[in-house]
Design a protein around this motif. Structure first.
Motif, PDB file in Angstrom:
ATOM      1  N   SER A 177      30.053  63.990  -9.854  1.00 38.62           N
ATOM      2  CA  SER A 177      31.415  64.360  -9.460  1.00 38.62           C
ATOM      3  C   SER A 177      31.488  64.330  -7.942  1.00 38.62           C
ATOM      4  O   SER A 177      30.701  64.993  -7.258  1.00 38.62           O
ATOM      5  CB  SER A 177      31.751  65.761  -9.983  1.00 38.62           C
ATOM      6  OG  SER A 177      33.017  66.168  -9.533  1.00 38.62           O
ATOM      7  N   LEU A 178      32.421  63.561  -7.394  1.00 44.34           N
ATOM      8  CA  LEU A 178      32.503  63.358  -5.946  1.00 44.34           C
ATOM      9  C   LEU A 178      33.722  64.008  -5.309  1.00 44.34           C
ATOM     10  O   LEU A 178      33.762  64.157  -4.087  1.00 44.34           O
ATOM     11  CB  LEU A 178      32.516  61.852  -5.636  1.00 44.34           C
ATOM     12  CG  LEU A 178      31.352  61.032  -6.183  1.00 44.34           C
ATOM     13  CD1 LEU A 178      31.527  59.559  -5.836  1.00 44.34           C
ATOM     14  CD2 LEU A 178      30.023  61.546  -5.664  1.00 44.34           C
ATOM     15  N   PHE A 179      34.718  64.396  -6.115  1.00 44.06           N
ATOM     16  CA  PHE A 179      35.946  64.940  -5.553  1.00 44.06           C
ATOM     17  C   PHE A 179      36.338  66.210  -6.289  1.00 44.06           C
ATOM     18  O   PHE A 179      35.872  66.481  -7.403  1.00 44.06           O
ATOM     19  CB  PHE A 179      37.087  63.913  -5.656  1.00 44.06           C
ATOM     20  CG  PHE A 179      36.820  62.636  -4.911  1.00 44.06           C
ATOM     21  CD1 PHE A 179      37.055  62.542  -3.548  1.00 44.06           C
ATOM     22  CD2 PHE A 179      36.325  61.527  -5.569  1.00 44.06           C
ATOM     23  CE1 PHE A 179      36.819  61.365  -2.862  1.00 44.06           C
ATOM     24  CE2 PHE A 179      36.072  60.335  -4.902  1.00 44.06           C
ATOM     25  CZ  PHE A 179      36.318  60.265  -3.533  1.00 44.06           C
ATOM     26  N   ASP A 180      37.226  66.978  -5.674  1.00 45.37           N
ATOM     27  CA  ASP A 180      37.733  68.198  -6.307  1.00 45.37           C
ATOM     28  C   ASP A 180      38.659  67.834  -7.462  1.00 45.37           C
ATOM     29  O   ASP A 180      39.199  66.717  -7.534  1.00 45.37           O
ATOM     30  CB  ASP A 180      38.480  69.052  -5.287  1.00 45.37           C
ATOM     31  CG  ASP A 180      37.559  69.567  -4.184  1.00 45.37           C
ATOM     32  OD1 ASP A 180      36.348  69.712  -4.454  1.00 45.37           O
ATOM     33  OD2 ASP A 180      38.058  69.807  -3.065  1.00 45.37           O
ATOM     34  N   ASN A 181      38.882  68.816  -8.342  1.00 41.19           N
ATOM     35  CA  ASN A 181      39.686  68.552  -9.534  1.00 41.19           C
ATOM     36  C   ASN A 181      41.164  68.349  -9.244  1.00 41.19           C
ATOM     37  O   ASN A 181      41.910  67.902 -10.121  1.00 41.19           O
ATOM     38  CB  ASN A 181      39.517  69.708 -10.528  1.00 41.19           C
ATOM     39  CG  ASN A 181      38.121  69.757 -11.117  1.00 41.19           C
ATOM     40  OD1 ASN A 181      37.421  68.748 -11.163  1.00 41.19           O
ATOM     41  ND2 ASN A 181      37.710  70.931 -11.563  1.00 41.19           N
ATOM     42  N   ASP A 182      41.611  68.685  -8.032  1.00 40.52           N
ATOM     43  CA  ASP A 182      43.005  68.390  -7.694  1.00 40.52           C
ATOM     44  C   ASP A 182      43.166  66.985  -7.120  1.00 40.52           C
ATOM     45  O   ASP A 182      44.288  66.530  -6.893  1.00 40.52           O
ATOM     46  CB  ASP A 182      43.544  69.421  -6.701  1.00 40.52           C
ATOM     47  CG  ASP A 182      42.729  69.456  -5.412  1.00 40.52           C
ATOM     48  OD1 ASP A 182      41.597  68.929  -5.422  1.00 40.52           O
ATOM     49  OD2 ASP A 182      43.214  70.019  -4.421  1.00 40.52           O
ATOM     50  N   VAL A 183      42.041  66.300  -6.898  1.00 43.14           N
ATOM     51  CA  VAL A 183      42.073  64.924  -6.399  1.00 43.14           C
ATOM     52  C   VAL A 183      41.816  63.937  -7.528  1.00 43.14           C
ATOM     53  O   VAL A 183      42.507  62.915  -7.648  1.00 43.14           O
ATOM     54  CB  VAL A 183      41.037  64.728  -5.271  1.00 43.14           C
ATOM     55  CG1 VAL A 183      41.014  63.268  -4.795  1.00 43.14           C
ATOM     56  CG2 VAL A 183      41.330  65.668  -4.114  1.00 43.14           C
ATOM     57  N   THR A 184      40.819  64.221  -8.340  1.00 42.62           N
ATOM     58  CA  THR A 184      40.496  63.387  -9.498  1.00 42.62           C
ATOM     59  C   THR A 184      40.483  64.257 -10.747  1.00 42.62           C
ATOM     60  O   THR A 184      40.345  65.486 -10.653  1.00 42.62           O
ATOM     61  CB  THR A 184      39.121  62.709  -9.320  1.00 42.62           C
ATOM     62  OG1 THR A 184      38.113  63.714  -9.161  1.00 42.62           O
ATOM     63  CG2 THR A 184      39.122  61.801  -8.107  1.00 42.62           C
ATOM     64  N   PRO A 185      40.625  63.668 -11.932  1.00 44.83           N
ATOM     65  CA  PRO A 185      40.695  64.463 -13.158  1.00 44.83           C
ATOM     66  C   PRO A 185      39.429  65.266 -13.411  1.00 44.83           C
ATOM     67  O   PRO A 185      38.314  64.795 -13.162  1.00 44.83           O
ATOM     68  CB  PRO A 185      40.901  63.405 -14.254  1.00 44.83           C
ATOM     69  CG  PRO A 185      41.398  62.192 -13.545  1.00 44.83           C
ATOM     70  CD  PRO A 185      40.801  62.230 -12.181  1.00 44.83           C
ATOM     71  N   ASP A 186      39.622  66.475 -13.886  1.00 45.72           N
ATOM     72  CA  ASP A 186      38.499  67.285 -14.342  1.00 45.72           C
ATOM     73  C   ASP A 186      38.124  66.804 -15.742  1.00 45.72           C
ATOM     74  O   ASP A 186      38.896  66.980 -16.685  1.00 45.72           O
ATOM     75  CB  ASP A 186      38.905  68.754 -14.389  1.00 45.72           C
ATOM     76  CG  ASP A 186      37.781  69.641 -14.923  1.00 45.72           C
ATOM     77  OD1 ASP A 186      36.655  69.123 -15.115  1.00 45.72           O
ATOM     78  OD2 ASP A 186      38.038  70.835 -15.150  1.00 45.72           O
ATOM     79  N   PRO A 187      36.950  66.175 -15.923  1.00 45.55           N
ATOM     80  CA  PRO A 187      36.621  65.614 -17.244  1.00 45.55           C
ATOM     81  C   PRO A 187      36.441  66.668 -18.324  1.00 45.55           C
ATOM     82  O   PRO A 187      36.386  66.323 -19.506  1.00 45.55           O
ATOM     83  CB  PRO A 187      35.307  64.856 -16.979  1.00 45.55           C
ATOM     84  CG  PRO A 187      34.732  65.491 -15.764  1.00 45.55           C
ATOM     85  CD  PRO A 187      35.885  65.950 -14.937  1.00 45.55           C
ATOM     86  N   LYS A 188      36.368  67.928 -17.945  1.00 47.77           N
ATOM     87  CA  LYS A 188      36.258  68.979 -18.952  1.00 47.77           C
ATOM     88  C   LYS A 188      37.615  69.400 -19.499  1.00 47.77           C
ATOM     89  O   LYS A 188      37.679  70.138 -20.485  1.00 47.77           O
ATOM     90  CB  LYS A 188      35.543  70.206 -18.364  1.00 47.77           C
ATOM     91  CG  LYS A 188      34.084  69.975 -17.991  1.00 47.77           C
ATOM     92  CD  LYS A 188      33.429  71.273 -17.530  1.00 47.77           C
ATOM     93  CE  LYS A 188      31.962  71.046 -17.193  1.00 47.77           C
ATOM     94  NZ  LYS A 188      31.763  70.172 -16.051  1.00 47.77           N
TER      95      LYS A 188
END
Length: 887
Positions: A342-353
């Motif tokens: 995971s390279l980015f925060d969840n507000d930048v890229t989707p949280d796969p969980k």
């Protein structure tokens, strides 16, 4: 006649002729396509512009076809669903439109015929679905897991449209969770079956609720069954802790402690997303999956009941070839959990969980895998992916008409497409122990994305590089760091080697063996390979250019010929050998000359060196000096003087000395050391076990994994080649025996011949008269198998000795709280930590081979650790047992 008239007429006529030729070509090309091919092409191209507008026209076209076209139409749907998964919701809408009885009136398939009163013809959609199911069953029988899973996605959408009954859909999903209860089920089989069940259940439940207030059809049909399926997947996922610990991409030498940040395991994410939906009773799911059929009525459709299925057992794959007992039964390549960085925060890229994040990430992974054959097309589709996702999922690109100040994004969404794509692609590229595709494919794909949209993709790539570089200090696995350096160097070479190296200048104060320093040195070394030393040097700040920084050498890569200087010892002897080789003297005459030189050196009173050692040194270095001009020069020299090389490397000590000489000659070019070592093994001048011994003897500055891997792969590759030859010759032998017996019997009955043929192919039955070629191939196969086993044993013994003989300072890296103080580690501790991680990687990447020889290797390599209780011995044995399936 004027120039204008003549020239104009000629030019115009030429254009007309070229246009006519093009039209004729197009006409011929279209004429070569059958009507069925055109139907399949129309289905596959559906939605490229606007699916909503194209649907009525395509549906009308399909309705007008004869009944005999149904198989072709169904095949078009199968190809489209399995090769363009991002269009699955649109294909579900299309099939629904083809299934509405009112639309089938007066069409070829559902027209008026002389049928009994009350008879209802099946709709075109129903006929297509019947045939589609046959294709799905074929995918399942072949265990084509991705195709099977994507078909289940399609069935889930069709369940929402009422084309498939919820009860039968639930039964289909239960057949996949049943795989998890099989005795001895492999990680790969269980993981893929679990994904089929989880993703199908997620879509069927979520989508049905999103479309209809009555909702939760699968769960309402049998709440206990849905809960039981979730629990079954969760139980399996909890049972593979050891495998997850082995392949996590960040530092961890304390089992069962697994880092929870910076990496996500795919099945973990699937279970978490499904449990989130279940806990919310599948309520907050109205914007997870596209639903182009949401407004369509389902009251007039009789659902299709999916037949019951049984997931067939695993088939033996012939990729990894080795066994402990007979050497004839191949073993399957090991499958592992899949951790994606995971390279980015969840507000930048989707949280796969999260359910929506998992759905987006899964779609992108499938697109990347499917379009491996065409990176340009893959890049185009990825850039256009928002077109196929729920509106508001991604931020609009600059200049997009939807990019307005009053735009309202979906709650918790508004992700950056480019960052999502780069994070997902790099996550797949850095999967351990191996990436699904060749790493160069992911590198080329990122390059294509940068070319399509430099202003948006470029910043995402830069941020990813900085994040990965930061992970180097957080314990990034050395194998991931190695791939990161390779990707970084190739990417820089594609864009002028422009990088802000000054950002990393402060890190030059870190210990020389710190992972950040190792990455910088490796990346620049690879950049020089891809360009020129001087050009790369000019891209660096002054601090990186200093030799004391350890980032760049003080001169360009090249050979180091010990006898170049006339003042060097044995200069005259070296010149004599060099003249012999340059004049292309026959190998036999060179051997005679070397014997003479050896006698001369023996008679010299002031010579303290061993004559054999001196002769070997001057000969090997002279041969390398001649071959240093180019790779072809080197190969020609080696092939011409194979007899000489083998005479000089007749003992184990001599082989090690040859490797020392090669390493010394190419000390400024690690690439050439690997190339020469590989060729020496190929021509059997040295053996893989010799290279392994040499690598561990030079482990003080850190293990050279590239050389070690090359030796192991060479030994394993010889076994693969030998087995294929044995299999080919065995088949030829069996065919010859069968023909001979048929001729001798003079036409015996077929049943007897079938029994004889089965007996011939029984591995337990030895043929009475094997051909000389087969006998020789069997002996060669036995020899390379022994060599393979010896090489693996040497590697294990090398790791055991290196890791147990470390100093007290180095041994501290495996204590309980060692990682908490890694910021103050010295070079010695970093070298020890990296050696431990390479041992871990060796066990996981070569576990199929290790499992095949587990009994022998345990006795040979681990006998000294049987009663040992120190921390190093315990961890060595634990990693060994985990990788070989004993724990």
């Amino acid at each position: 006649m004027s120039y204008e008239r003549h020239g104009g007429g000629f030019s115009g006529g030429g254009r007309r002729r070229r246009r006519d030729d093009y039209d004729n070509y197009e006409h011929r090309r279209e004429a070569q396509e059958s009507p069925d091919q055109k139907l399949k092409a129309a289905i596959i191209k559906f939605g490229e512009v606007d699916a909503e507008q194209e649907l009525p026209q395509l549906a009308a076209k399909l309705h007008s076809q004869e009944l005999s076209s149904v198989p072709a139409i169904a095949e078009g749907f199968r190809l489209a669903v399995t090769e363009q998964p991002y269009k699955i919701p649109s294909y579900a809408a299309l099939l629904y439109d083809l299934s509405i009885p009112a639309n089938n009136m007066n069409h070829a398939v559902g027209g008026e015929d002389d049928e009994p009163a009350g008879f209802t013809k099946p709709s075109l959609g129903r006929l297509i679905l019947d045939d589609f199911w046959k294709g799905f069953q074929a995918y399942l029988d072949k265990l084509a897991w991705r195709e099977t899973r994507l078909c289940i996605h399609f069935f889930a959408h069709l369940t929402v449209t009422n084309l498939i009954s919820p009860q039968s859909m639930l039964g289909l999903l239960q057949s996949f969770t049943a795989v998890l209860d099989e005795f001895g089920v492999s990680n790969g089989r269980a993981k893929r079956a679990a994904r089929c069940a989880v993703e199908g259940l997620m879509r069927a439940c979520a989508l049905f609720l999103a479309c209809y207030s009555a909702g939760r059809v699968l769960k309402e049909h049998s709440a206990s069954a849905v809960i039981e399926m979730i629990a079954s997947v969760q139980a399996y996922n909890d049972s593979v802790v050891a495998a997850k610990w082995l392949v996590h991409p960040l530092a961890n030498l304390q089992f069962p402690k697994i880092p929870v940040d910076h990496a996500d395991e795919i099945l973990d994410c699937a279970v978490a997303a499904l449990k989130t939906l279940d806990l919310s009773d599948f309520v907050d799911v109205s914007s997870i999956f596209p639903q182009p059929y949401a407004s369509m009525s389902t009251s007039t459709i009789v659902p299709f009941d999916l037949p019951s299925v049984l997931v067939p057992p695993e088939v033996i794959e012939l990729e990894v070839l080795s066994t402990e007992s007979s050497g004839d039964a191949p073993i399957k390549k090991e499958e592992w959990p899949e951790y994606m960085l995971s390279l980015f925060d969840n507000d930048v890229t989707p949280d796969p969980k999260s359910p929506a994040g998992y759905a987006v990430r899964s779609d992108i992974i499938d697109i990347v895998e499917i379009f491996e054959v065409n990176r340009k097309e893959c890049a185009r589709i990825l850039v256009e992916y928002p077109k196929w996702s729920v509106k508001g999922t991604f931020k609009p690109r600059p200049g997009d008409p939807t990019d307005s100040p009053d735009r309202i994004p979906l709650l918790g969404r508004d992700w950056q497409l480019e960052s999502t794509l780069i994070e997902t692609i790099l996550g797949a590229q850095f999967l351990l122990p191996e990436s699904p595709a060749k790493p160069i494919y992911y590198t080329a794909l990122i390059t294509e994305l940068c070319k399509l949209s430099p202003p948006t993709v470029g910043p995402a790539v830069g941020k990813s590089i900085r994040k990965l570089y930061a992970y180097c200090a957080d314990g990034l696995d050395p194998e991931v760091l190695r791939r990161f350096a390779e990707w970084f160097s190739v990417h820089m070479s594609n864009f002028g080697f422009q990088w802000v190296w000054k950002e990393w200048v402060p890190d030059l104060a870190l210990p020389a063996q710190h992972p950040k320093r190792i990455f910088a040195h490796r990346a620049l070394e690879l950049e020089v390979r891809l360009s020129y030393y001087d050009r790369v040097l000019k891209t660096l700040p002054q601090q990186f250019q200093e030799p004391s920084a350890g980032a760049m050498p003080d001169q360009a890569p090249g050979p180091t010929y010990e006898y170049e200087d006339p003042s060097s010892p044995h200069y005259d002897a070296a010149q004599g050998v060099l003249n012999q080789l340059r004049s292309r003297t026959k190998p036999e005459d060179v051997l005679v000359y070397l014997d003479t030189l050896k006698n001369t050196l023996s008679e010299t009173a002031d010579v303290s060196d061993d004559p054999d050692t001196v002769v070997r040194s001057v000969t090997i270095q002279s041969l390398l000096h001649i071959g240093a001009r180019s790779f072809s020069h080197f190969l020609n020299a080696v092939e011409r003087y194979l007899i000489v090389l083998r005479a000089l490397s007749g003992s184990p000590e001599a082989k090690i000395h040859v490797l020392e000489l090669v390493s010394s000659f190419w000390q400024r070019s690690r690439q050439m050391v690997g190339i020469v070592f590989d060729k020496l093994m190929q021509y059997q001048i040295v053996e893989p076990a010799d290279v392994v011994a040499w690598v561990f003897a030079h482990n003080a500055g850190g293990l050279n994994w590239d050389l070690l891997r090359g030796a192991i792969d060479k030994a394993n590759g010889r076994v693969v080649v030998a087995r294929r030859r044995v299999a080919t010759l065995r088949k030829e032998d069996d065919d010859a025996h069968a023909r001979a017996k048929a001729n001798a019997n003079g036409g015996a009955d077929a049943a007897a011949m079938e029994v004889d043929a089965e007996t011939m192919h029984d591995p337990q039955v030895t043929q009475s008269e094997d051909s000389p070629q087969l006998v020789s191939a069997l002996k060669a196969y036995a020899a390379v198998t022994r060599e393979q086993k010896s090489t693996l044993a040497r590697v294990l013994e090398g790791f055991i000795h290196a890791l147990r003989s470390s100093s007290d300072t180095a041994r501290r890296v495996i204590t309980a709280d060692a990682w908490d103080g890694h910021a103050s580690w010295t070079d010695e501790e970093w070298v020890a930590w990296r050696t431990w991680m390479w041992y871990k990687h060796f066990c996981r990447v070569y576990s199929p081979y290790l499992r095949s020889f587990v009994t022998t290797l345990t006795v040979v390599s681990f006998s000294s650790l049987e009663t040992a209780t120190d921390d190093a011995a315990v961890l060595l044995k634990r990693i060994w047992r985990m990788s070989t399936g004993q724990e």
